[in-house]
Write a protein that holds these residues in place. Structure first.
Motif, mmCIF file in Angstrom:
data_model
loop_
_atom_site.group_PDB
_atom_site.id
_atom_site.type_symbol
_atom_site.label_atom_id
_atom_site.label_comp_id
_atom_site.label_asym_id
_atom_site.label_seq_id
_atom_site.Cartn_x
_atom_site.Cartn_y
_atom_site.Cartn_z
ATOM 1 N N THR A 11 0.810 -1.134 -0.084
ATOM 2 C CA THR A 11 -0.067 -0.063 -0.050
ATOM 3 C C THR A 11 0.957 0.999 -0.022
ATOM 4 N N ILE A 12 0.713 2.131 -1.141
ATOM 5 C CA ILE A 12 1.348 3.523 -1.111
ATOM 6 C C ILE A 12 0.108 4.428 -1.284
ATOM 7 N N GLY A 13 0.142 5.308 -0.130
ATOM 8 C CA GLY A 13 -0.726 6.465 -0.201
ATOM 9 C C GLY A 13 -2.088 6.099 -0.326
ATOM 10 N N GLY A 14 -2.259 4.909 0.447
ATOM 11 C CA GLY A 14 -3.642 4.460 0.616
ATOM 12 C C GLY A 14 -4.242 3.604 -0.551
ATOM 13 N N ARG A 15 -3.338 3.374 -1.492
ATOM 14 C CA ARG A 15 -3.700 2.506 -2.759
ATOM 15 C C ARG A 15 -2.813 1.099 -2.785
ATOM 16 N N PRO A 16 -3.481 0.082 -3.006
ATOM 17 C CA PRO A 16 -2.730 -1.158 -3.109
ATOM 18 C C PRO A 16 -1.977 -1.256 -4.716
ATOM 19 N N ILE A 17 -0.714 -1.416 -4.336
ATOM 20 C CA ILE A 17 0.332 -1.516 -5.806
ATOM 21 C C ILE A 17 0.648 -2.998 -5.920
ATOM 22 N N THR A 18 0.595 -3.497 -7.009
ATOM 23 C CA THR A 18 1.214 -4.757 -7.492
ATOM 24 C C THR A 18 2.593 -4.761 -6.939
ATOM 25 N N ARG A 19 3.207 -5.771 -6.405
ATOM 26 C CA ARG A 19 4.486 -5.721 -5.992
ATOM 27 C C ARG A 19 5.554 -6.107 -7.202
ATOM 28 N N LEU A 20 5.211 -6.244 -8.343
ATOM 29 C CA LEU A 20 5.858 -6.247 -9.587
ATOM 30 C C LEU A 20 5.586 -5.121 -10.498
ATOM 31 N N GLY A 21 6.412 -4.091 -10.889
ATOM 32 C CA GLY A 21 5.995 -3.044 -11.646
ATOM 33 C C GLY A 21 6.811 -3.162 -12.902
ATOM 34 N N LEU A 22 6.986 -2.095 -13.896
ATOM 35 C CA LEU A 22 7.609 -1.933 -14.949
ATOM 36 C C LEU A 22 8.346 -0.672 -14.927
#
Length: 286
Positions: A11-22
């Motif tokens: 969670t970043i800034g209240g939003r769930p972020i997938t742990r694999l990005g681009l």
């Protein structure tokens, strides 16, 4: 099963972020300051990443002179609601090609406002300061970012290429959402920074997660286990990173749809304690 369920979220800034990005750096010929090899192919990779469930995209000023902001806006705007664009800035490039920290916070403000324009945004969801400038106190540099946060031009504040001591000082003036440092199986010098980030629920974004291709090589240190598991060495390296810490958020870059799909598939590779020990031994220094 969708990507967040497969790899977990942070969670970043209240939003769930997938742990694999681009990441976008590998979309250039040299991996650094340059135009995309193929804007059309880069756009296809960006759209495919979104379709696969990726919702963290890493953009740095050291990857190109605003080309990537413009390309991302053309490919993805209007942006998906759950997409977190992470923009890294705070450096200036000299005519000789050297990178130096901005001389004063007002330069940083101009960088941020320029990127807002190219990205067609009113607010950058996550801005990472690319190291602290020696020309101004840390409090002043963080103060500029918190000012822009209050103005609504920045959502979350991150830091890149900082020490634990610098991070601790910055935490006195602002909530830090993410940190970024070089980190992979063969370079774990940033272990103390990662441990601090995990303790304080700060996302850790490993720079060079594949060690500039060393860990992806078919003749590299992971090749034997990769053949035994029926996966690629790059997938093993990413699986190890995801296992290392729940705060780990790798953002490997590519200009290949197939490599992107392979990278995303790495989230499905389980690693036993025995295999992790074997990976650690295979990449240990002399």
């Amino acid at each position: 099963m969708n990507l967040p369920d497969r790899c977990g979220t942070f969670t970043i800034g209240g939003r769930p972020i997938t742990r694999l990005g681009l990441g976008t750096a590998q979309m250039t010929p040299s991996g650094t300051w340059s135009h995309p090899k193929s804007a059309a192919e880069a756009a296809r990779v960006l759209r495919e990443a979104i379709d696969l469930g990726v919702n963290l995209i890493d953009i740095a000023e050291s990857s190109g002179p605003f080309d990537y902001e413009e390309l991302i806006a053309q490919a993805l705007h209007p942006y998906p609601e759950d997409l977190l664009l992470m923009v890294k800035g705070g450096l200036l490039r000299s005519p000789e090609g050297q990178w130096e920290p901005v001389p004063r916070p007002s330069f940083l403000r101009k960088q941020i406002e320029t990127r807002l324009w190219y990205l067609k945004l009113n607010r950058i969801p996550l801005f990472q300061l690319h190291g602290f400038s020696p020309h101004a106190p840390i409090a002043d540099q963080i103060g500029l970012l918190t000012d822009m946060q209050r103005e609504g031009k920045i959502g979350q504040i991150g830091l890149a290429e900082v020490t634990v001591a610098e991070l601790e000082e910055a935490q006195q003036f602002a909530m830090i959402a993410t940190v970024q440092a070089e980190y992979n199986l063969v370079n774990r010098a940033a272990d103390p920074l990662l441990d601090h980030a995990e303790e304080y629920n700060i996302g850790f974004i490993p720079w060079l997660p594949l060690a500039t291709g060393t860990l992806a090589s078919q003749d590299g240190p992971l090749a034997q286990m990769a053949r035994r598991r029926g996966v690629t060495p790059a997938q093993l390296a990413l699986a190890w990173l995801l296992k290392r810490s729940p705060a780990m958020l790798p953002t490997p870059g590519t200009l290949s749809i197939q490599h992107l799909r392979d990278n995303v598939s790495a989230v499905d590779i389980p690693l036993t304690t025995v295999e992790i020990d074997e990976l650690d031994r295979s990449t240990a220094g002399p």
